[in-house]
Design an enzyme around this catalytic site. Structure first.
Site, PDB file in Angstrom:
ATOM      1  CG  HIS A  42      -6.184  -4.760  -9.232  1.00  0.00           C
ATOM      2  ND1 HIS A  42      -7.129  -4.494  -8.264  1.00  0.00           N
ATOM      3  CD2 HIS A  42      -5.075  -5.138  -8.568  1.00  0.00           C
ATOM      4  CE1 HIS A  42      -6.604  -4.702  -7.071  1.00  0.00           C
ATOM      5  NE2 HIS A  42      -5.350  -5.095  -7.228  1.00  0.00           N
ATOM      6  CG  HIS A 102      -1.070  -7.477  -9.177  1.00  0.00           C
ATOM      7  ND1 HIS A 102      -0.454  -6.408  -8.572  1.00  0.00           N
ATOM      8  CD2 HIS A 102      -2.199  -7.696  -8.461  1.00  0.00           C
ATOM      9  CE1 HIS A 102      -1.167  -6.009  -7.528  1.00  0.00           C
ATOM     10  NE2 HIS A 102      -2.228  -6.780  -7.441  1.00  0.00           N
TER      11      HIS A 102
HETATM   12  P1  5GP Z   1      -3.998  -5.467  -4.365  1.00  0.00           P
HETATM   13  O1  5GP Z   1      -3.385  -5.793  -3.055  1.00  0.00           O
HETATM   14  O2  5GP Z   1      -5.341  -4.798  -4.201  1.00  0.00           O
HETATM   15  O3  5GP Z   1      -4.051  -6.630  -5.308  1.00  0.00           O
HETATM   16  O4  5GP Z   1      -2.994  -4.455  -5.057  1.00  0.00           O
HETATM   17  C1  5GP Z   1      -3.257  -3.105  -5.271  1.00  0.00           C
HETATM   18  C2  5GP Z   1      -2.110  -2.568  -6.067  1.00  0.00           C
HETATM   19  O5  5GP Z   1      -2.440  -1.266  -6.498  1.00  0.00           O
HETATM   20  C3  5GP Z   1      -0.797  -2.466  -5.288  1.00  0.00           C
HETATM   21  O6  5GP Z   1       0.222  -3.200  -5.966  1.00  0.00           O
HETATM   22  C4  5GP Z   1      -0.504  -0.985  -5.249  1.00  0.00           C
HETATM   23  O7  5GP Z   1       0.862  -0.693  -5.360  1.00  0.00           O
HETATM   24  C5  5GP Z   1      -1.304  -0.459  -6.420  1.00  0.00           C
HETATM   25  N1  5GP Z   1      -1.787   0.908  -6.255  1.00  0.00           N
HETATM   26  C6  5GP Z   1      -2.411   1.420  -5.148  1.00  0.00           C
HETATM   27  N2  5GP Z   1      -2.743   2.706  -5.353  1.00  0.00           N
HETATM   28  C7  5GP Z   1      -2.314   3.018  -6.604  1.00  0.00           C
HETATM   29  C8  5GP Z   1      -2.362   4.218  -7.380  1.00  0.00           C
HETATM   30  O8  5GP Z   1      -2.865   5.258  -6.952  1.00  0.00           O
HETATM   31  N3  5GP Z   1      -1.830   4.174  -8.609  1.00  0.00           N
HETATM   32  C9  5GP Z   1      -1.254   3.033  -9.126  1.00  0.00           C
HETATM   33  N4  5GP Z   1      -0.759   3.109 -10.373  1.00  0.00           N
HETATM   34  N5  5GP Z   1      -1.195   1.875  -8.423  1.00  0.00           N
HETATM   35  C10 5GP Z   1      -1.716   1.878  -7.178  1.00  0.00           C
END
Ligand code: 5GP
Ligand code: ZN
Length: 129
Positions: free
Chosen positions: A97, A99
């Site tokens: 993903h 951001h």
């Molecule tokens: P990472 O650290 O993997 O780059 O970020 C994961 C992101 O996914 C975090 O910013 C977190 O807030 C978001 N996230 C985690 N679970 C969910 C969810 O169930 N729904 C949504 N919309 N975002 C999520």
């Protein structure tokens, strides 16, 4: 992937505030936003990270991001866009993903700490207007 939370969201098993979707990508509000309008752009197919994602799929993610940047500035009054893509250490969800974090003059962000909680529904309505 059966236990992947983003795959469950894509299948509709878990709700999300969807901003945009097509056959290849989905764009949703981050549940824990760093700033107002923090979005996640993800492929519908499960890729773990930057190393295994298909080039064409990555290209579609970038194309969407370029279109979203002025749209976010216009709708939210942001003045910049920070892109973050975590891989391995620092990556909580092992489904690729990107951001999209709108930036506002004078507002600092800290990717490693908890956030200023925004009114997600209010921002969602602005974006869908
Ligand atoms: P990472 O650290 O993997 O780059 O970020 C994961 C992101 O996914 C975090 O910013 C977190 O807030 C978001 N996230 C985690 N679970 C969910 C969810 O169930 N729904 C949504 N919309 N975002 C999520
Ligand atoms: Zn997945």
């Amino acid at each position: 992937m059966n236990d992947c939370i983003f795959c469950k969201i894509i299948k509709g098993e878990i709700p999300s505030n969807t901003i945009y979707e097509d056959d290849t990508i989905k764009v949703m509000m981050d549940i824990n936003p760093k700033t107002n309008g923090h979005l996640l752009v993800l492929p519908k197919e499960h890729y773990e990270n930057l190393l295994d994602i298909d080039d064409n799929v990555l290209s579609k993610i970038i194309t969407y991001t370029r279109e979203a940047y002025p749209m976010l500035n216009e709708k939210l009054g942001s003045q910049g866009l920070t892109l973050v893509n975590n891989n391995g250490e620092g990556q909580d969800v092992k489904h690729f993903h990107l951001h999209l974090i709108p930036r506002y003059i004078g507002e600092k962000i800290d990717m490693e700490s908890s956030n200023n909680r925004s009114e997600i529904d209010e921002i969602y309505n602005k974006l869908m207007d």
